[in-house]
Design an enzyme around this catalytic site. Structure first.
Site, PDB file in Angstrom:
ATOM      1  N   MET A  45     -20.988   1.908 118.626  1.00  6.75           N
ATOM      2  CA  MET A  45     -19.550   2.186 118.706  1.00  6.75           C
ATOM      3  C   MET A  45     -19.283   3.687 118.796  1.00  6.75           C
ATOM      4  O   MET A  45     -18.290   4.177 118.253  1.00  6.75           O
ATOM      5  CB  MET A  45     -18.825   1.597 117.497  1.00  6.75           C
ATOM      6  CG  MET A  45     -18.899   0.091 117.375  1.00  6.75           C
ATOM      7  SD  MET A  45     -17.645  -0.575 116.255  1.00  6.75           S
ATOM      8  CE  MET A  45     -18.078   0.289 114.748  1.00  6.75           C
ATOM      9  N   CYS A  46     -20.177   4.405 119.476  1.00  4.87           N
ATOM     10  CA  CYS A  46     -20.059   5.861 119.476  1.00  4.87           C
ATOM     11  C   CYS A  46     -18.734   6.338 120.062  1.00  4.87           C
ATOM     12  O   CYS A  46     -18.132   7.289 119.563  1.00  4.87           O
ATOM     13  CB  CYS A  46     -21.226   6.475 120.235  1.00  4.87           C
ATOM     14  SG  CYS A  46     -21.330   5.977 121.982  1.00  4.87           S
ATOM     15  N   GLY A  47     -18.263   5.682 121.137  1.00  2.70           N
ATOM     16  CA  GLY A  47     -17.008   6.112 121.741  1.00  2.70           C
ATOM     17  C   GLY A  47     -15.815   5.873 120.840  1.00  2.70           C
ATOM     18  O   GLY A  47     -14.929   6.723 120.721  1.00  2.70           O
ATOM     19  N   ALA A  49     -15.932   8.368 118.045  1.00  4.69           N
ATOM     20  CA  ALA A  49     -15.504   9.679 118.529  1.00  4.69           C
ATOM     21  C   ALA A  49     -13.985   9.741 118.649  1.00  4.69           C
ATOM     22  O   ALA A  49     -13.352  10.739 118.299  1.00  4.69           O
ATOM     23  CB  ALA A  49     -16.159   9.983 119.876  1.00  4.69           C
TER      24      ALA A  49
END
Length: 222
Positions: free
Chosen positions: A1-3, A6
């Protein structure tokens, strides 16, 4: 779920009237069909999601991070607003070149500029502890790019609790080679939401600029 992480971190830099939880961002992304596993392979969807979960304006940059977009990003950062940038993530979280196999999202919240020798110094105040380091005053929009020898982005991404300084050219080049979906992911049996045109169309040469909405709805950076 990096986006999505971020984007959530970017919300903390927008001085929002009300905090938005990561759970809420994930929920909206799932409901809108932007993601299935938490992945975000479309910068356009990221920009739309930002305006749905935050009272903010989102500008989608395309065509790479060099030239006019380089200047646009630095001007945006100097105004105190965050930028979301997709790139390939190395084992130390810094940008690398894996053709999009390690596609990841980072948030840039500032810039460190190395000026060419003899360049005229704009209104700045020297750091009290580090000689040769100057902090630009709020009235300085950005230095002329022809006076800048090196640019580093103050960046952070969801797998690390620390900020890092990344060479702008390396970020630009990593962003520009996001073209392919990881074969390992393609074979893991999971469902991923991919835009038409794949990783190349969704992430390559893209970035998302975020800023809070002005009370009158105008663009506060204009």
């Amino acid at each position: 779920m990096c986006g999505l992480v971020a984007l959530w971190m970017a919300g903390a830099l927008l001085s929002l009237p009300k905090e938005v939880s990561l759970e809420r961002i994930v929920q909206v992304a799932l409901e809108r069909g932007y993601t299935a596993q938490g992945e975000m392979f479309s910068a356009a969807d990221m920009a739309k999601l930002a305006t749905e979960v935050f009272p903010c304006q989102a500008e989608l940059l395309s065509g790479g991070l060099e030239g006019h977009n380089h200047e646009r990003i630095l001007r945006h950062l100097s105004a105190g607003f965050p930028v979301l940038i997709p790139y390939d993530e190395d084992s130390n979280h810094e940008p690398c070149f894996r053709s999009g196999y390690k596609a990841h999202w980072a948030i840039a919240s500032g810039a460190l500029l190395g000026l060419k020798s003899g360049s005229q110094m704009p209104p700045c105040q020297e750091d009290t502890e580090i000689s040769g380091l100057f902090h630009a005053s709020p009235c300085v929009s950005i230095f002329p790019l022809d006076a800048v020898a090196e640019t580093y982005l103050l960046s952070k991404q969801g797998k690390s609790c620390r900020y890092q300084l990344w060479n702008y050219i390396r970020v630009q080049e990593s962003n520009a080679q996001l073209t392919d979906f990881s074969p390992k992911r393609a074979a893991d049996g999971k469902v991923y939401i991919m835009p038409a045109g794949g990783v190349r169309e969704g992430l390559c040469g893209k970035a998302v600029l975020l800023q809070p909405k002005a009370p009158d709805g105008s663009n506060p950076s204009e």
